[in-house]
Scaffold this active site. Structure first.
Site, PDB file in Angstrom:
ATOM      1  N   ASP A  38       0.853  -1.179   0.000  1.00  0.00           N
ATOM      2  CA  ASP A  38       0.000   0.000   0.000  1.00  0.00           C
ATOM      3  C   ASP A  38       0.900   1.245   0.000  1.00  0.00           C
ATOM      4  O   ASP A  38       2.123   1.163   0.134  1.00  0.00           O
ATOM      5  CB  ASP A  38      -0.973  -0.023   1.189  1.00  0.00           C
ATOM      6  N   GLU A  62     -10.817   6.822   4.010  1.00  0.00           N
ATOM      7  CA  GLU A  62      -9.804   6.224   4.887  1.00  0.00           C
ATOM      8  C   GLU A  62      -9.923   6.733   6.330  1.00  0.00           C
ATOM      9  O   GLU A  62     -11.008   7.057   6.790  1.00  0.00           O
ATOM     10  CB  GLU A  62      -8.400   6.445   4.306  1.00  0.00           C
TER      11      GLU A  62
HETATM   12  C1  BGC Z   1      -5.152   3.074   0.231  1.00  0.00           C
HETATM   13  C2  BGC Z   1      -5.343   2.065  -0.868  1.00  0.00           C
HETATM   14  C3  BGC Z   1      -5.158   2.712  -2.205  1.00  0.00           C
HETATM   15  C4  BGC Z   1      -3.836   3.430  -2.273  1.00  0.00           C
HETATM   16  C5  BGC Z   1      -3.609   4.146  -3.580  1.00  0.00           C
HETATM   17  C6  BGC Z   1      -3.887   3.871   0.055  1.00  0.00           C
HETATM   18  O1  BGC Z   1      -3.822   4.906   0.991  1.00  0.00           O
HETATM   19  O2  BGC Z   1      -5.114   2.398   1.473  1.00  0.00           O
HETATM   20  O3  BGC Z   1      -6.615   1.470  -0.764  1.00  0.00           O
HETATM   21  O4  BGC Z   1      -5.255   1.736  -3.215  1.00  0.00           O
HETATM   22  O5  BGC Z   1      -3.773   4.381  -1.242  1.00  0.00           O
HETATM   23  O6  BGC Z   1      -4.416   5.249  -3.712  1.00  0.00           O
HETATM   24  C1  BGC Z   2      -3.466   9.909  -2.102  1.00  0.00           C
HETATM   25  C2  BGC Z   2      -4.258   8.652  -1.908  1.00  0.00           C
HETATM   26  C3  BGC Z   2      -3.645   7.854  -0.846  1.00  0.00           C
HETATM   27  C4  BGC Z   2      -3.425   8.690   0.413  1.00  0.00           C
HETATM   28  C5  BGC Z   2      -2.706   7.889   1.454  1.00  0.00           C
HETATM   29  C6  BGC Z   2      -3.332  10.653  -0.791  1.00  0.00           C
HETATM   30  O1  BGC Z   2      -2.581  11.812  -0.950  1.00  0.00           O
HETATM   31  O2  BGC Z   2      -4.099  10.720  -3.020  1.00  0.00           O
HETATM   32  O3  BGC Z   2      -4.302   7.903  -3.075  1.00  0.00           O
HETATM   33  O4  BGC Z   2      -4.463   6.772  -0.582  1.00  0.00           O
HETATM   34  O5  BGC Z   2      -2.721   9.854   0.142  1.00  0.00           O
HETATM   35  O6  BGC Z   2      -2.461   8.617   2.626  1.00  0.00           O
END
Ligand code: BGC
Ligand code: BGC
Length: 604
Positions: free
Chosen positions: A293, A489
C-alpha cells in the site's frame, strides 16, 4: 538487430517461457525497476525509462490537469511510451482506485459504493458494475484497478466501512469474487487481456476490517483511530472472518493482492513472512504478485534499508513507493548487492510481475483501446448505475403508507443539503481522494431526479433548511435528505455516528411543515437515528449512491420495489458499536443485519 527476434516477444510461446527468456536478459537495475510503483507526479518522464519503472499510479485525485477522458488517455499513453523505449520494452502497469467506477475522472459513471452493492445481495449486478468500470478504465489506458476491496469491516466507526460490501464474511466473499470476475473477464467469458478487462487487486490483505479502536499509528494522522491499526484477532479468527474472501478471489483468478497497512501479531502486515509467503503464496497457491500500500513499506522502520529488506524478504513483490523512487531503488539495489535480499527472492518477485504482464497481453497491446473513449459515461452504463442504486436502497421504516409517494401528491417539500449535491451523494474516492461536496461530476442529484420523475401535477419545492418561510401551510409530503459529508480512509474514523446538529434541525423544521415525513439517509455506514426516528414516517438508507440519483426517485415513486437488505447491523446507540464487543453485553440492535422492508411494510 531484429526487433522481434527475442523469444520473449513471441506471443505464440507460453507465458512462462517468455518470462524466463526476458528475466535472463535483465540486469539487477532492470529487475529492481520492475519492482517499483511510482505516483505519477513523483517522477520525470525520462526517469520512467532510465529506471525501468514497472508500474505507475494515479492516487486518489490523481487526475491530469484537464480532468477529461481524452486527457487521461493521453497521459497514460505518454507514460507507456516512455516504458516502451527501454531496451526490452517492458510495458507499464498503470493503476488507479476505481472503487466505484473510474471516479477520479470527471465524466465517468459513478456507481454506488460497495456498501450499497452489498445491500443489493446481487452478485450478477456486482459483476456487471465491475465490468463497466473496467471498460471505462481500459478506454483510458488504465490497465490495473486497486479493487475489489475485500475488507470485512467489524466496526462501523471505520472510515472505510462503505468500501466494504458488508460485515459478513460470506457476503464479502461472494460479491468480492463477482467484482473480480467483472474486471478480469468479458461478458462472453473471455479472459484477462481481452479488450475491456483490467487487472484486479483484492485488498487489503489481511484483517484490515478487524482493527481495534485507538491502535492506529498516531504520528501519521491524529484523527486515524481504526484505519491502519492493529488487528487483535487470533489466527483462527483471522482465518475465519478475514481470509475467506481471498481464497475465493484466488480461485476466481486474482493475480495481484494489495497488502494491508494494518498490523497483526505484533508486526506490520508488510513484514509478515508467514501471512504473505507461507499462507498467501504457499497454502492458498497465489501465483500472482503482491503490491504494497501507499508508502506502507517506509512505515516498517524509520530506516529505509531495514524497511525494504524486511518487506521484500517477507514476500512483497512490488512496492508502491510512492514518492521518492530514487531513494527506494538505491536501498533495494544496495540490499541485493550486499546479499540482504537474495537474487532468488528478486527473481521470484520479477517473475511474478512479468508473468502477469504477459498474461494480460500487455506486450502485444500496451496501450488501452481508446475506441472506448466515446462510451465513457454513456447512457447504457448510467442505466446500469441507476439499477444498482434502486437495488441498494434499504427501507427501514414505513408508516401510514408514506412510501411509495402517490401519483396524486400535489406538493412535496424537499429539504437537506444532500438533496441537491452530487458530490455528497458520491462520497469519498470521487474526483478527490476525500471526495468533495458540490457539482464535481456529471450526473443527476436526487432533487433533479425527483423533479424529472414526478407527475406533472406534483410540485417539488426545495428549501435546504426545511423552513419554507415563503410558503404558507403544510405539504402532504416532506422529504429530508440528510447524512454524512464525504470522507475517505482514516479521515473518516469517527467515535460518534450521530447525525449532525444541522441535519437534525432540518428534520425538526420539515416535520413542522409536512403531513408525512420521509427521511433519506446518505451515509457511508449506519448512523444513530434513535433520537429522531419517531419524527419520521419513513426512513430509507441510501448509502452513497453515486452519480445516478434517478435510481432513488424510481423507488420513492414506486416505479421499482424496495429490495435492499442491511449489509451491516444498525445500532441503537454508540454503546452497541462495535458489534459483538466481548467486554460489552450484547443487546438488541435497532435493525439486525439483513433487515429491509418492502413498501408494503413486510420484511422483504
Ligand atoms: C489506500 C489504498 C489505495 C492506495 C492508492 C492507500 O492509501 O489504502 O486502498 O489503493 O492508497 O491510492
Ligand atoms: C493519495 C491517496 C492515498 C493517500 C494515502 C493521498 O494523498 O491521493 O491515493 O491513498 O494519500 O495517505
Amino acid at each position: 538487430m531484429h526487433l522481434h527476434s527475442e523469444p520473449y516477444r513471441n506471443p505464440a510461446l507460453p507465458a512462462a517461457a517468455r518470462v524466463e527468456d526476458l528475466l535472463s536478459r535483465m540486469t539487477l537495475e532492470e529487475k529492481a525497476g520492475q519492482m517499483t510503483l511510482v505516483e505519477k507526479n513523483s517522477i520525470g518522464l525520462a526517469d520512467i525509462a532510465d529506471r525501468f519503472i514497472g508500474g505507475m499510479l494515479s492516487g486518489g485525485g490523481g487526475s491530469p490537469s484537464r480532468n477529461t477522458p481524452a486527457a487521461w488517455a493521453a497521459m497514460v499513453r505518454g507514460f507507456q511510451e516512455q516504458a516502451l523505449k527501454t531496451r526490452w520494452g517492458v510495458p507499464l502497469l498503470y493503476g488507479a482506485d476505481a472503487v466505484h467506477g473510474h471516479a477520479n475522472m470527471r465524466g465517468a459513471v459513478v456507481f454506488p459504493h460497495n456498501i450499497g452493492l452489498g445491500a443489493s445481495r446481487d452478485p450478477d449486478l456486482v459483476e456487471r458494475v465491475a465490468r463497466a468500470t473496467a471498460e471505462e478504465l481500459a478506454a483510458t489506458g488504465v490497465n490495473w484497478n486497486y479493487a475489489p476491496m475485500l475488507a470485512v469491516p467489524q466496526d462501523i466507526r471505520w472510515g472505510r466501512t462503505y468500501e466494504g460490501f458488508g460485515e459478513d464474511t460470506g457476503l464479502v466473499t461472494e460479491l468480492g469474487a463477482a467484482a473480480l470476475r467483472g474486471m478480469q473477464k468479458t461478458a462472453e467469458g473471455a479472459r484477462l487481456g481481452s479488450p475491456g478487462t483490467v487487472l484486479a487487486t483484492p485488498k487489503h490483505y489481511v484483517g484490515d476490517g478487524g482493527t481495534a479502536w485507538g491502535t492506529s499509528d498516531m504520528f501519521l494522522q491524529q484523527q486515524y483511530m481504526l484505519d491502519q491499526g492493529v488487528t487483535p484477532a487470533d489466527e483462527a479468527t483471522l482465518r475465519a472472518i478475514h481470509l475467506p474472501p481471498y481464497v475465493e478471489a484466488i480461485r476466481n483468478g486474482a493475480l495481484c493482492v494489495m497488502v494491508s497497512f494494518s498490523s497483526w501479531g505484533g508486526m506490520k502486515m508488510h513484514a509478515q513472512h508467514y501471512l504473505l509467503s507461507e499462507v498467501l503464496k504457499g497454502e492458498l497457491g497465489f501465483r500472482g504478485f503482491t503490491v504494497s500500500d501507499w508508502g506502507a513499506v517506509q512505515r516498517i522502520s524509520s530506516d529505509l534499508l531495514t524497511a525494504v529488506v524486511a518487506s521484500v524478504n517477507a514476500g512483497l513483490d512490488m512496492v508502491m513507493v510512492p514518492y521518492d523512487c530514487r531513494a527506494f531503488l538505491g536501498e533495494l539495489i544496495r540490499a541485493i548487492r550486499s546479499g540482504d535480499i537474495s537474487i532468488q527472492r528478486v527473481d521470484n518477485a520479477v517473475r511474478r510481475i512479468l508473468m502477469v504482464k504477459f498474461e494480460m497481453g500487455l506486450f502485444e497491446h500496451p496501450f488501452g483501446d481508446d475506441s472506448g473513449l466515446a462510451q465513457i459515461g454513456c447512457d447504457e452504463r448510467r442505466q446500469l448505475a441507476r439499477e444498482a442504486v434502486r437495488k441498494s436502497l434499504v427501507l427501514l421504516k414505513n408508516q401510514a403508507g408514506a412510501l411509495p409517494l402517490s401519483d396524486d401528491t400535489p406538493l412535496v417539500f424537499v429539504a437537506g443539503r444532500a438533496a441537491d449535491d452530487i458530490g455528497i451523494q458520491c462520497g469519498g474516492w470521487t474526483v478527490e481522494w476525500q471526495g468533495q461536496p458540490g457539482d464535481i461530476v456529471p450526473g443527476t442529484t436526487i432533487l433533479e431526479a425527483l423533479r424529472a420523475s414526478c407527475p406533472r401535477t406534483t410540485e417539488v419545492a426545495y428549501d435546504p433548511p426545511g423552513e419554507f418561510e415563503s410558503r404558507a401551510g403544510r405539504a402532504p409530503v416532506g422529504l429530508a435528505v440528510v447524512g454524512e459529508l464525504p470522507y475517505a480512509e482514516g479521515i473518516g474514523d469517527r467515535a460518534d455516528l450521530s447525525l449532525s446538529e444541522e441535519d437534525r434541525a432540518v428534520i425538526r423544521a420539515l416535520r413542522e411543515r409536512c403531513e408525512r415525513l420521509v427521511v433519506i439517509l446518505i451515509s457511508g455506514r449506519p448512523l444513530i437515528v434513535t433520537d429522531w426516528i419517531e419524527q419520521a414516517d419513513a426512513l430509507v438508507a441510501a448509502w452513497l449512491p453515486g452519480s445516478e440519483g434517478q435510481g432513488v426517485a424510481d423507488v420513492l415513486f414506486g416505479h421499482a420495489p424496495f429490495t435492499g437488505k442491511l449489509p451491516y447491523t444498525w445500532p441503537r446507540s454508540m454503546d452497541q458499536v462495535p458489534q459483538g464487543d466481548p467486554v460489552r453485553p450484547t443487546s438488541t440492535p435497532l435493525f439486525p443485519y439483513g433487515y429491509g422492508l418492502d413498501a408494503g411494510g413486510a420484511l422483504s
